[in-house]
Design a protein around this motif. Structure first.
Motif, PDB file in Angstrom:
ATOM      1  N   ALA A  56      91.878   9.511  16.666  1.00  0.00           N
ATOM      2  CA  ALA A  56      92.493   9.072  17.925  1.00  0.00           C
ATOM      3  C   ALA A  56      93.932   9.552  18.081  1.00  0.00           C
ATOM      4  O   ALA A  56      94.570   9.280  19.098  1.00  0.00           O
ATOM      5  N   GLY A  57      94.450  10.253  17.074  1.00  0.00           N
ATOM      6  CA  GLY A  57      95.799  10.798  17.162  1.00  0.00           C
ATOM      7  C   GLY A  57      96.900   9.836  16.763  1.00  0.00           C
ATOM      8  O   GLY A  57      98.075  10.069  17.070  1.00  0.00           O
ATOM      9  N   LEU A  58      96.550   8.755  16.061  1.00  0.00           N
ATOM     10  CA  LEU A  58      97.574   7.817  15.617  1.00  0.00           C
ATOM     11  C   LEU A  58      98.339   8.400  14.430  1.00  0.00           C
ATOM     12  O   LEU A  58      97.885   9.324  13.761  1.00  0.00           O
ATOM     13  N   ASP A  59      99.498   7.813  14.168  1.00  0.00           N
ATOM     14  CA  ASP A  59     100.404   8.410  13.188  1.00  0.00           C
ATOM     15  C   ASP A  59     100.194   7.915  11.767  1.00  0.00           C
ATOM     16  O   ASP A  59     100.500   8.637  10.814  1.00  0.00           O
ATOM     17  N   LEU A  60      99.716   6.673  11.597  1.00  0.00           N
ATOM     18  CA  LEU A  60      99.603   6.157  10.239  1.00  0.00           C
ATOM     19  C   LEU A  60      98.551   5.068  10.146  1.00  0.00           C
ATOM     20  O   LEU A  60      98.183   4.437  11.144  1.00  0.00           O
ATOM     21  N   PHE A  61      98.082   4.858   8.915  1.00  0.00           N
ATOM     22  CA  PHE A  61      97.156   3.775   8.613  1.00  0.00           C
ATOM     23  C   PHE A  61      97.634   3.089   7.346  1.00  0.00           C
ATOM     24  O   PHE A  61      98.002   3.742   6.377  1.00  0.00           O
ATOM     25  N   GLN A  62      97.568   1.764   7.362  1.00  0.00           N
ATOM     26  CA  GLN A  62      98.238   0.972   6.332  1.00  0.00           C
ATOM     27  C   GLN A  62      97.310  -0.154   5.864  1.00  0.00           C
ATOM     28  O   GLN A  62      96.626  -0.776   6.668  1.00  0.00           O
ATOM     29  N   ILE A  63      97.277  -0.404   4.548  1.00  0.00           N
ATOM     30  CA  ILE A  63      96.458  -1.487   3.990  1.00  0.00           C
ATOM     31  C   ILE A  63      97.324  -2.368   3.096  1.00  0.00           C
ATOM     32  O   ILE A  63      98.044  -1.863   2.219  1.00  0.00           O
ATOM     33  N   GLY A  64      97.226  -3.679   3.311  1.00  0.00           N
ATOM     34  CA  GLY A  64      97.909  -4.630   2.450  1.00  0.00           C
ATOM     35  C   GLY A  64      96.975  -5.196   1.403  1.00  0.00           C
ATOM     36  O   GLY A  64      95.756  -5.010   1.470  1.00  0.00           O
ATOM     37  N   GLU A  65      97.541  -5.883   0.419  1.00  0.00           N
ATOM     38  CA  GLU A  65      96.724  -6.512  -0.606  1.00  0.00           C
ATOM     39  C   GLU A  65      96.800  -8.030  -0.487  1.00  0.00           C
ATOM     40  O   GLU A  65      97.818  -8.592  -0.087  1.00  0.00           O
ATOM     41  N   SER A  66      95.688  -8.684  -0.833  1.00  0.00           N
ATOM     42  CA  SER A  66      95.672 -10.137  -0.923  1.00  0.00           C
ATOM     43  C   SER A  66      94.686 -10.520  -2.009  1.00  0.00           C
ATOM     44  O   SER A  66      93.650  -9.872  -2.157  1.00  0.00           O
ATOM     45  N   HIS A  67      95.028 -11.551  -2.779  1.00  0.00           N
ATOM     46  CA  HIS A  67      94.231 -11.911  -3.956  1.00  0.00           C
ATOM     47  C   HIS A  67      93.703 -13.335  -3.818  1.00  0.00           C
ATOM     48  O   HIS A  67      93.961 -14.189  -4.639  1.00  0.00           O
ATOM     49  N   GLN A  68      92.984 -13.577  -2.742  1.00  0.00           N
ATOM     50  CA  GLN A  68      92.453 -14.913  -2.514  1.00  0.00           C
ATOM     51  C   GLN A  68      91.112 -14.797  -1.806  1.00  0.00           C
ATOM     52  O   GLN A  68      90.680 -13.707  -1.421  1.00  0.00           O
ATOM     53  N   GLU A  69      90.475 -15.950  -1.633  1.00  0.00           N
ATOM     54  CA  GLU A  69      89.203 -15.990  -0.926  1.00  0.00           C
ATOM     55  C   GLU A  69      89.382 -15.460   0.496  1.00  0.00           C
ATOM     56  O   GLU A  69      90.460 -15.562   1.071  1.00  0.00           O
ATOM     57  N   GLN A  85      91.180  10.890   0.881  1.00  0.00           N
ATOM     58  CA  GLN A  85      90.203  11.961   0.656  1.00  0.00           C
ATOM     59  C   GLN A  85      89.471  12.314   1.944  1.00  0.00           C
ATOM     60  O   GLN A  85      89.078  13.471   2.142  1.00  0.00           O
ATOM     61  N   ALA A  86      89.317  11.335   2.844  1.00  0.00           N
ATOM     62  CA  ALA A  86      88.493  11.528   4.046  1.00  0.00           C
ATOM     63  C   ALA A  86      89.286  11.978   5.267  1.00  0.00           C
ATOM     64  O   ALA A  86      88.708  12.203   6.323  1.00  0.00           O
ATOM     65  N   THR A  87      90.607  12.114   5.140  1.00  0.00           N
ATOM     66  CA  THR A  87      91.461  12.490   6.269  1.00  0.00           C
ATOM     67  C   THR A  87      92.334  13.673   5.894  1.00  0.00           C
ATOM     68  O   THR A  87      92.432  14.051   4.728  1.00  0.00           O
ATOM     69  N   LYS A  88      93.013  14.224   6.918  1.00  0.00           N
ATOM     70  CA  LYS A  88      93.832  15.415   6.670  1.00  0.00           C
ATOM     71  C   LYS A  88      95.275  15.286   7.151  1.00  0.00           C
ATOM     72  O   LYS A  88      96.166  15.945   6.616  1.00  0.00           O
ATOM     73  N   ARG A  89      95.529  14.458   8.162  1.00  0.00           N
ATOM     74  CA  ARG A  89      96.844  14.471   8.807  1.00  0.00           C
ATOM     75  C   ARG A  89      97.559  13.129   8.782  1.00  0.00           C
ATOM     76  O   ARG A  89      98.779  13.055   8.612  1.00  0.00           O
ATOM     77  N   ILE A  90      96.842  12.040   8.965  1.00  0.00           N
ATOM     78  CA  ILE A  90      97.454  10.738   9.193  1.00  0.00           C
ATOM     79  C   ILE A  90      98.241  10.267   7.965  1.00  0.00           C
ATOM     80  O   ILE A  90      97.809  10.474   6.826  1.00  0.00           O
ATOM     81  N   LYS A  91      99.418   9.678   8.199  1.00  0.00           N
ATOM     82  CA  LYS A  91     100.192   9.108   7.105  1.00  0.00           C
ATOM     83  C   LYS A  91      99.478   7.868   6.570  1.00  0.00           C
ATOM     84  O   LYS A  91      98.850   7.122   7.326  1.00  0.00           O
TER      85      LYS A  91
END
Length: 359
Positions: A56-69, A85-91
């Motif tokens: 979709a042309g977005l600039d970045l993708f971000q994942i946080g961590e959580s250690h609970q149910e 591994q599955a992308t080429k450009r996005i931060k």
């Protein structure tokens, strides 16, 4: 100017602010249907979200961590590596890595490895945790909440910025001329590292004094409330002698798009309310959520025109260089996630970038 600048993200403000997506990896039932997808499907859909965000042309993708149910993102950097591994450009960036309960050496090793897999697209956001169950789970004392973060964050920066590190602290064994590998192929050998700030003015001030980029997440309320920490951050940075114009600010919060604003609020409220009940112990006030229709509210829910107005209003108040939307919280189904990504990429991003571009 102070003697030592940190490694900063490269953001081309001539193209407007960066716009991306984030997930905290929650794993909740869809409140409209009662259905809860499997852990495997949830993780697969997070990876798919990252791929769709790039398409979709977005600039970045971000994942946080959580250690609970009710979460699947305990190993958030592993999921990010799959997206790398599955992308080429996005931060790609963590958001947040809870550095207080992690070993900065291992965090750097993992993040630098993702930087190689992604060919130089990895960043880190380091935080202190708003959900504190992980302190017991990972063997830390909650009374050390502040001290753990400050010590571990400082060590992470030192490892990031130096090929060899000698260090001594309170919470782990010292390092003596440690050579932490792998190093990034970037000229600096390190990665951009942000400090996550919640509602704490003190944390915003410390980020400014340290001269590191600031990442500020929001739940709800008026934009004016969240302006103060950003102003304080910049005041502290200027006081410490940093070049404030070089220090980026990122803001983040709920994002949900639909062609019709009223339908967006009708559909999305149960996700937010039930999700907050499960993960934070109390629901989201319905009146406060409805106030999101006001352009001055921080909640970015509505049709593309309203979201454009909101993001431009927030940019005018904050002067941020990056906005990151959380589009999947509370069991939002994949078809609604895809709709938000499509509307964001087609309708919102081009306009917001046009009006925030610095000539």
């Amino acid at each position: 100017m102070t003697s030592h600048s940190h490694i900063l993200p490269t953001i081309d403000t001539s193209q407007g602010i960066e716009i991306g997506l984030y997930t905290l990896g929650d794993h909740l039932a869809n409140p409209h249907t009662g259905e809860r997808i499997s852990t495997q499907q949830r993780i697969s859909e997070i990876i798919e979200m990252g791929i769709l965000a790039e398409e979709a042309g977005l600039d970045l993708f971000q994942i946080g961590e959580s250690h609970q149910e009710y979460f699947v993102s305990q190993a958030h950097l592993i999921i990010l590596s799959a997206i790398a591994q599955a992308t080429k450009r996005i931060k790609l960036t963590s958001g947040a890595t809870i550095i207080s309960t992690a070993d900065p050496v291992r965090v750097f090793e993992d993040a630098a490895t993702i930087d190689h897999i992604s060919k130089g697209r990895m960043e880190l956001v380091a935080g202190r945790a708003s959900r504190v169950g992980l302190y017991d789970l990972l063997g830390y004392d909650l009374k050390d909440y502040e001290a753990l973060f400050e010590e571990k964050f400082d060590l992470l920066l030192q490892i990031n910025e130096n090929k060899q590190v000698s260090w001594q602290g309170e919470f782990r064994a010292p390092l003596n001329d440690a050579h932490v590998l792998p190093r990034s192929d970037r000229q600096s050998g390190g990665l951009p590292i942000w400090r996550a700030v919640g509602g704490s003015l003190g944390s915003a001030q410390k980020a400014g004094l340290a001269g590191v980029p600031m990442y500020q997440a929001h739940l709800g309320g008026p934009v004016s409330v969240f302006k103060r920490p950003i102003d304080l951050y910049r005041e502290a940075a200027a006081q410490a002698g940093w070049e404030v114009d070089q220090l980026p600010v990122a803001t983040a919060g709920f994002l949900y798009l639909h062609e019709d604003t009223k339908e967006a609020y009708r559909q999305y409220y149960p996700h937010i309310n039930e999700g907050m009940k499960r993960t934070n112990g109390q629901g989201f006030p319905k009146r406060g959520f409805a106030q999101g229709m006001d352009v001055r509210s921080i909640i970015n829910v509505g049709d593309p025109e309203l979201i454009i107005d909101k993001l431009l209003y927030q940019h005018e108040a904050f002067g941020m260089q990056r906005y990151v939307g959380q589009i999947d919280f509370g069991g939002v189904p994949m078809d609604a996630i895809k709709r938000t990504i499509d509307l964001l990429g087609e309708k919102v991003v081009p306009v917001v970038k046009k009006y925030t571009a610095k000539k």
